[in-house]
Design an enzyme around this catalytic site. Sequence first.
Site, PDB file in Angstrom:
ATOM      1  N   ILE A  80     -21.859  18.102  37.892  1.00 10.48           N
ATOM      2  CA  ILE A  80     -22.500  16.858  37.471  1.00 10.48           C
ATOM      3  C   ILE A  80     -21.425  15.861  37.031  1.00 10.48           C
ATOM      4  CG2 ILE A  80     -24.648  17.956  36.776  1.00 10.48           C
ATOM      5  CD1 ILE A  80     -23.715  17.650  33.838  1.00 10.48           C
ATOM      6  N   ASP A  83     -20.846   9.421  32.671  1.00 12.42           N
ATOM      7  CA  ASP A  83     -19.775   8.650  32.055  1.00 12.42           C
ATOM      8  C   ASP A  83     -19.709   8.966  30.562  1.00 12.42           C
ATOM      9  OD1 ASP A  83     -21.696   7.092  30.709  1.00 12.42           O
ATOM     10  OD2 ASP A  83     -21.695   5.554  32.264  1.00 12.42           O
ATOM     11  N   TYR A 143     -15.698  13.924  31.924  1.00 13.10           N
ATOM     12  CA  TYR A 143     -15.709  14.487  33.266  1.00 13.10           C
ATOM     13  C   TYR A 143     -14.328  15.022  33.630  1.00 13.10           C
ATOM     14  CZ  TYR A 143     -16.330  14.825  38.329  1.00 13.10           C
ATOM     15  OH  TYR A 143     -16.369  15.288  39.632  1.00 13.10           O
TER      16      TYR A 143
END
Length: 231
Positions: A80, A83, A143
């Site tokens: 996935i 932000d 991320y």
Amino acid sequence: MKIKGSVALVTGANRGLGLAFAKALLAGGAKKVYAAARDPATVTLPGVIPVKLDVTKPDQIAAAAAACGDVSLLVNNAGIFLDDGQNAVEAEANARRQLDTNYHGIAHTTSAFAPVLAANGGGGIVNMLSVLSWVALPGTAGYSASKAAAWALTNATRIQLKAQGTEVVGVHAGYIDTDMVAGVEAPKASPADVAASALAALEAGQIEALADDISRQVKAGLTAQPPSYAG
């Protein structure tokens, strides 16, 4: 590791890059392809076997490993992207969700399937990483951290499973033309090309696939002065 005659399981295989992996495996002569997804009803590709698997659920991982005892190739594709959010609370929550899927999901799935691979001659593992394993952009700290952790895990797994004959390939790419980055205006690699690059690296005995120009440029810049990750 050869694709022809292999038995593969692909996580997140219902769409995007996972679907491209499943198609490439079938085209390459895989004997069987398990297409894993949180909702197996969303797996519509003819010729694959749908499997219910949410990589954040240890019980589902264990069930999949028990049910798919003939697997010789594991493709850890599920992931996935979120932000960093609008504030520290959102940043922390999003980072935890990404680590849960992008790192712990790979770790738990690999741990469950490693004995299966060993029993079937060693086989191979393909881990879908990112160019953001090495660098970060504004708003991608969570991320990037999750993908950097997955890169380290990939390298550790390669060492740990060497004795059982399991090949491990880490795949790095920039933007890939999937729903995950549909709103991003930038050059994007095709999912088919990324999957092909990954499987070619596996068959060639390579430890890494650099699937597009940006990943090759960033990798080359890691030892530059200043290095590519300096921003």
